[in-house]
Design an enzyme around this catalytic site. Sequence first.
Site, PDB file in Angstrom:
ATOM      1  N   GLU A   1      83.741 -42.056 -34.169  1.00  0.00           N
ATOM      2  CA  GLU A   1      84.800 -42.008 -33.195  1.00  0.00           C
ATOM      3  C   GLU A   1      85.072 -40.709 -32.535  1.00  0.00           C
ATOM      4  O   GLU A   1      85.425 -40.695 -31.223  1.00  0.00           O
ATOM      5  CB  GLU A   1      85.894 -42.028 -34.184  1.00  0.00           C
ATOM      6  CG  GLU A   1      86.216 -43.425 -34.705  1.00  0.00           C
ATOM      7  CD  GLU A   1      85.247 -43.905 -35.879  1.00  0.00           C
ATOM      8  OE1 GLU A   1      84.914 -43.027 -36.412  1.00  0.00           O
ATOM      9  OE2 GLU A   1      85.023 -45.012 -36.099  1.00  0.00           O
TER      10      GLU A   1
ATOM     11  N   ARG B   1      80.907 -56.898 -35.203  1.00  0.00           N
ATOM     12  CA  ARG B   1      79.422 -56.571 -35.179  1.00  0.00           C
ATOM     13  C   ARG B   1      78.552 -57.944 -34.914  1.00  0.00           C
ATOM     14  O   ARG B   1      77.497 -57.376 -34.037  1.00  0.00           O
ATOM     15  CB  ARG B   1      78.875 -56.175 -36.631  1.00  0.00           C
ATOM     16  CG  ARG B   1      79.967 -55.026 -37.205  1.00  0.00           C
ATOM     17  CD  ARG B   1      79.411 -54.469 -38.645  1.00  0.00           C
ATOM     18  NE  ARG B   1      80.306 -53.639 -39.096  1.00  0.00           N
ATOM     19  CZ  ARG B   1      80.112 -52.598 -39.960  1.00  0.00           C
ATOM     20  NH1 ARG B   1      78.916 -52.170 -40.033  1.00  0.00           N
ATOM     21  NH2 ARG B   1      80.978 -52.137 -40.469  1.00  0.00           N
TER      22      ARG B   1
HETATM   23  C1  DMJ Z   1      83.390 -49.540 -36.699  1.00  0.00           C
HETATM   24  O1  DMJ Z   1      82.709 -50.490 -37.423  1.00  0.00           O
HETATM   25  C2  DMJ Z   1      84.116 -49.787 -35.617  1.00  0.00           C
HETATM   26  O2  DMJ Z   1      84.416 -48.693 -34.812  1.00  0.00           O
HETATM   27  C3  DMJ Z   1      85.598 -50.253 -36.195  1.00  0.00           C
HETATM   28  O3  DMJ Z   1      86.499 -50.455 -35.298  1.00  0.00           O
HETATM   29  C4  DMJ Z   1      85.976 -49.270 -37.144  1.00  0.00           C
HETATM   30  N1  DMJ Z   1      85.261 -48.119 -37.481  1.00  0.00           N
HETATM   31  C5  DMJ Z   1      83.779 -48.586 -37.874  1.00  0.00           C
HETATM   32  C6  DMJ Z   1      83.002 -47.241 -37.616  1.00  0.00           C
HETATM   33  O4  DMJ Z   1      83.662 -46.163 -38.056  1.00  0.00           O
END
Ligand code: DMJ
Length: 619
Positions: free
Chosen positions: A513, A250
């Site tokens: 996703e 992040r």
């Molecule tokens: C996100 O922080 C990223 O995509 C991570 O890889 C897993 N999932 C969360 C969101 O669902």
Amino acid sequence: MPVATLLPFTSTPSRKSANPTSFRLTEKFILLLVFSAFITLCFGAIFFLPDSSKLLSGVFFHSAAVETNTRTGPDSSDSGSAANDEKRVLAKIRKDHEEALLEAKDTLKKQPDEIKLDILNDKGKVLKDGGKDVNHLPFLEYHRPPGATGHEPQDPETRERRAKVKEMMKHAWDSYRHYAWGFNELRPISKQGHSSNLFGRIQGATIVDALDTLYIMEMFDEFDSATAWVEKNLDFNVHAEVSVFEVNIRFVGGLLSAYYLSGKEVFRKKAVELGEKLLPAFKTPTGIPWALLNLKSGVGRNWPWASGGSSILAEYGTLHLEFMHLSKLSGNPEFEQKVMNIRKVLNRLDKPQGLYPNYLNPNSGQWGQHHVSVGGLGDSFYEYLLKAWLISDKTDDEAKKMYYDALQAIETNLIRKSSNGLTYIAEWKGGLLEHKMGHLTCFAGGMIALGADGAPSDKTGHQMEQAAEIARTCHESYARTALKLGPEAFRFDGGVEAIATRQNEKYFILRPEVIETYMYMWRFTHDPKYREWGWEAVQALEQHCRVEAGYSGLRDVYASTPNHDDVQQSFYLAETLKYLYLLFSDDDHLPFDHWVFNTEAHPLPVIRKDKTDLPNEVE
Ligand code: DMJ
């Protein structure tokens, strides 16, 4: 107390008006410096040039006192008062000089950091932080890779839908700004800030996660205020444990993307600064990093629940893209060495059925429990194998082989079809299958589609088909709920298909996703159903998750009325809304041959052999 009462809004000049203002302020600062240098020169002359007092009295300072002095000769009986006059003049010069210096310092202190950066960038240097050089970064000539912003789609319906997604982003951002500015996330029901302990005491997760979405949606006023917050407030000197993975995807990812999109040095500097703070996590006997790290003390450890002190595949395996870029941007090879070493450790190990278990002990270098998942605990490891190859301009053949080998093992051991023909990816527990698929696993449709392109020729069509089937299954998991948003996990056993059967798997936390997979499938097939499915999700989000102060997750997607969980996750702005926006944008907006998305949807440019897409280091 609501944050808004603690932190007043700062007025943020628009992108267009920012530059002329900065120029005037920069000029003012330079003039003050010149003025102060000038006075210093005069002051020095008084003390060091021969007979400087004459020069002083005759030419530069025509005050009454000096007049008196010039009219009296050296033998004058008034020589005592002349000396006093001279002292007074000197005192005045000293005072003026000090005032000029103070004003210059003050001017520098009061300016937005952007101006300091402009001045320092001119010299090819990076801003000093609190008087201490935090990074000795090489000077880079910045080139923006293509497609950082897009244009309006021709088709009116798509244009309207894209505009709607932008409006959703505005609502999410404005609400965060109003009620939770500076906190990690927003609580949209109780209208206050929310601080997740995944980030220790680092603050502002939503700001950093949202930067690139604001930029690509051309919300430049908001981008400027987010930038100003990062410059003034983003602080990594926290005496608290952070999740290395979460902070990397992040914060490091968000800062890197913001740098590549905007060219603003502050983001490069902050990304490298944070990357350096994460390096102590790799101090283990194998170099497999700890999951948790105290950023101040540099002490790491693993999650207490993780199989005998193991590190987690999806965590230590999701650093590669960001760390390759950190080496590029800092000139420090250590980042790259650390992630390449992870790969070395993995390649020395035997894999059960060619699969990668979720747990690995960083002390012994041996697998923990033999649990395998393409969802939580495993997911982005596979994603980063493929993307390591793509981001290397398809030169990292080792990553390519690891990805396609792993996918083959997943296909053989985990991918199954339900009796009604829904393809799903199950979980593997030491050889036994659990017929459940997580919302997190739904990213795999997009990944497989992205990888189908480079797959060995007989696999290309097959993989694209498989990706489409997974997209369909994930869509079904949404369609079979009351609120038309998907559960956290759904099952294919006990007579159900694509439905959550356990109460603790029925929630929806604004995850991206499924929409991510729609976006990839749209780009590769242009089948209109993916845009339709994305639009269904927009309508459900608007109907059930949108509240007066932002967007909230839901506790049970099968309930007839929404029960809000009161969290607006930062990934909603980083990923869900970004992927929706791109779904309704043309393909040349962040085109795949130039950009690779990290697992938090932060776009990073392909690292070209000829360096054309990247900032070039100036020798
Ligand atoms: C996100 O922080 C990223 O995509 C991570 O890889 C897993 N999932 C969360 C969101 O669902």
